[in-house]
Design a protein around this motif. Sequence first.
Motif, short mmCIF file in Angstrom:
data_model
loop_
_atom_site.label_atom_id
_atom_site.label_comp_id
_atom_site.label_asym_id
_atom_site.label_seq_id
_atom_site.Cartn_x
_atom_site.Cartn_y
_atom_site.Cartn_z
N SER A 689 26.01 4.67 -0.88
CA SER A 689 24.85 4.86 -0.01
C SER A 689 24.74 3.67 0.96
CB SER A 689 23.57 4.96 -0.85
OG SER A 689 23.49 3.90 -1.78
N GLU A 693 19.57 3.93 2.60
CA GLU A 693 19.40 4.95 1.55
C GLU A 693 19.09 4.34 0.18
OE1 GLU A 693 23.09 7.35 1.89
OE2 GLU A 693 23.11 6.56 3.93
N PRO A 714 19.41 9.23 -0.24
CA PRO A 714 20.87 9.02 -0.27
C PRO A 714 21.61 10.31 0.08
CG PRO A 714 19.83 8.12 -2.24
CD PRO A 714 18.76 8.88 -1.51
#
Lengths: 954, 97
Positions: A689, A693, A714
């Motif tokens: 990620s 995120e 994410p």
Amino acid sequence: MYAIDYEDFGTPAPVNGAATVTVEVDGRPVTVPDGTSVMRAAALAGVKVPKLCATDTLKAFGSCRLCLVEIEGRKGYPASCTTTVAAGMKIRTQSDKLLQLRRGVIDLYVSDHPLECASCPAQGHCELEDMAAAVGITGSSYTGGAMHRPMPKDESNPYFAFDPQLCIVCSRCVRACDEIQGTFALTIQGRGFGSKVAASQDQPFLDSECVSCGACIESCPTGALTEKSIIGLGQPERALDTTCAYCGVGCGFKAEVRGEGADVEVVRMTPDRAGKANHGHACIKGRFAWGYATHSDRVLKPMIRETIRDEWREVSWEEAIGYAASEIRRVQTKYGRDSVGGITSSRCTNEETFLVQKLVRAAFGNNNVDTCARVCHSPTGYGLKNTLGESAGTQAFDSVMNADVVMIIGANPTDGHPVFASQLKRRLRQGAKLIIADPREIALVRTPHIEADEHLQLKPGTNVALLNALAHVVVTEGLAREAYVAERCEPDSYAKWKAFVAEPRNSPEESESITGVPAERVRRAARLYARAGNGAIYYGLGVTEHSQGTTAVMGIANLAMATGNLGREGVGVSPLRGQNNVQGSCDMGSFPHEFSAYRHVSDPVVRGSFEEVWGVKLQAEPGLRIPNMFEAALDGTFKGMYVQGEDFVQSDPNTHHVSAAMASLEICIVQDLFLNEVAKFAHVFLPGSSFLEKDGTFTNAERRTSRVRKIIEPLAGYQDWEITCLLSEALGYPMRYGHAGEILEEIARLTPTFAGMSFEKIDRLGSVQWPCNDAAPEGTPTMHVGQFVRGKGKFWPTEYVPTSERVTSRFPLILTTGRILTQYNVGAQTRRTRNVIWHAEDVLEIHPHDAEMRGISDGDWVGLTSRAGETVLRAKVSEKIAPGVVYTTFHFPETNANVVTTENSDWATNCPEYKVTAVEVVLVNQKEAWQKRAEAERAAPLPARKRKPDRAPA
Amino acid sequence: MNIDLLIKMTNEIGDFFAGTAQPEEAARAVANHLKRYWEPRMRAQMLAYYEQRQGAGLSDLARSAVALLAAGASGPAAGAPLPAGPGSGAPPQGTKA
């Protein structure tokens, strides 16, 4: 235009406003620091004075004449932005006369700038629109006069557009470029009605000296300068605080977004004025180059393959994690507990880094964990720990504003740490002196309104000799602060060091043949620094990435101690960290020999504390460092690796050697955003990620820990720390946390320097510099105040030992490597943004003399060869580099400079000697075989995987 | 591991400490550095080399340091068993033979 939740006080707070005065604004009393402008005092009293050319990030200018006020006892209508308060002053901001004057001003503005707001990108965020409404103007009373239309837009810059029709020539952009960024790229060209904003010599922005920091856009009161993301996506709806994921400055940002839930999208990133590292400034990377986060190259499904020659196969998270764990255990069963390891990343959060080293130590059962700081600032950790007592820089960035002399050694702040460079330039424009020690003529040697007092253009690899020569001058000319040293340092170590550097062989005259720096220049620099009052040293990878990197760090600490330049504001030793969380990843126990807070694994008390919390027996022996892992892999004793967020196949030296080692692994698990170079050797790919995120913290180069906040969900389903937990659980060692904040709680429990850290505290204070504990509950901006962390400072003799990498008739040039402004590290992020417009490939800088000797012209393809390997890239003939030295960057795998760098490394830490490689450069007409193979691989269809369309301008 | 590289690394560590102290103390510092920062199999390989070749290629100081190490230390083998505790749980399903 400004961030959507920002209140502008019109003018900056006064610098030295210790005394206060009380004034009355529209009948409201307000007490403000002496030197405050009437406009700011009014704002602080809750009274908004109309304005256009004023903003609190810039000095008062007094040009728009909209902020006029009446002051009892004074004649006329002074501009409130340029008038400072006086005790007892009674100010009136509203009257019929003032309204008449303001209406007149606005009437003139809108005569050339019609209020056609519905079609303007700044709609709802335009100060002219607001001011017109405030004075009741809906259109101009003037008709038929000349107007600045039609004038073409300048859309050359990929990130913003300049529409001169929307420009009111308030000079805010010009002043922002001057005062905030310090580039002086913009000007007001022409006079009267012909006045207009011009970039450089009236060039398109892209071709000008503009560095795309965005300060001009942010200061623009209208839509004249606007981000293309806003033009394309519309105005943001709200802002969330987070921290930049690029360099070690660690700028605070507001992520301005629109949409809800899974549809949230980032519209723009604006630097946070409350950000204590950046004070509202940013650079091209942080402000604009975030489109990689939603680039179509993102891999969003887990993948596995049996061998690295197989095609990738998309699988479920459960299957990928299960396969990864089973392979780790299979390898350990077959080859032993110590046959696997893991790599943490300086691009990941503290919490993620902490979990990876926990996974390795507790679930793998060994200490084979290392981090990319191995190849950048590991000598800083060793050198500063053994001299001062702590593996970190000593100052806050703001400290530079109290420096009298700044010495920059082996760093290029305008490119590597641009926001700090802007702050530094402000201080230099105020009169601080500047010494630069660098083989290249970096931008700070001579830039608008700044010229280095001394440029010590040393030969690559001779830092230690130069530092010894500087120290020689200090001790032999009586410039050492003996009383400071006697009070704060070990007397024996000082005596030994003093005798060593005083030896004639360390004099500038004797060293001149080694360093290439004229002796008198060294003497002048040493005197300047030692007599500074406040002398501050900033250094970068030009110090650490040498066979004597650690020795040089110690030499810097010696010099600072001897001159009394530690332990207060304005002085210090400050490593400029390359990646955003280098400091944090080191703090978190990423090195194989130590737990968090730099405590050795052999310490039974420390180890016991971790064993108690983690519920598992831990090893007391150091594990393998990254280069040791490669050696062990080639030896057949190291067979598995978990890599989170690193691409050492591109970033580490001697690529062919690294590749051979990686190809020998039986299981390589890569967790990343993209199929990078290291993923070519992976058997499991776990989609990671981006910084947008996830939740967590980053710790910047000034030990400042700031929050990273999840702005969007994410894209692949998990934050990186969650993926590590999944893997650990599958390995039979559950690590369960409900939120990243719980990981920080565990870090705080186990790490003395982080004992007082929590998400709650960071949220409350904005950021916290460690040590943060009972003794310093709100953190520690300046270290070593009163005494050094180790007690008494320790001097170390720093014998200069030449690198074994020597020029020969076969390899007669020295290659040194570095970075540029628009690209970042291996380029995995920035190559997937429009930054490639500025830097689409790595080039080799070569001095005209060396180029002519080889028949090389600017733009030619040249072969770059060392004993380690060969690559081909384009030549750039440049006088910024000295004869005998060539320079390149390492941002592109297509040319991969690290094919030619060698296995040489720092004696203490194995940090690679990137800065000194003996090479030859020849004119060629085709690329190397490995480059052709790589090109063919890149041209081949990508493995089957789900691709998402780009969601934001890249 | 590449013994030539280990020899080079040891000599370079010695080069630093040679300038910091008298030979005996410097040798202890080098030995301590190897103990604190080298993974056991690296030390084991250096010790084996020292035994077999009497430290050929090592500087005098580096050789003294390795001798100190040989006299007082040896690390565990790389093929030690899996850790005890929760981390030693049975391999998940799907494990290769």
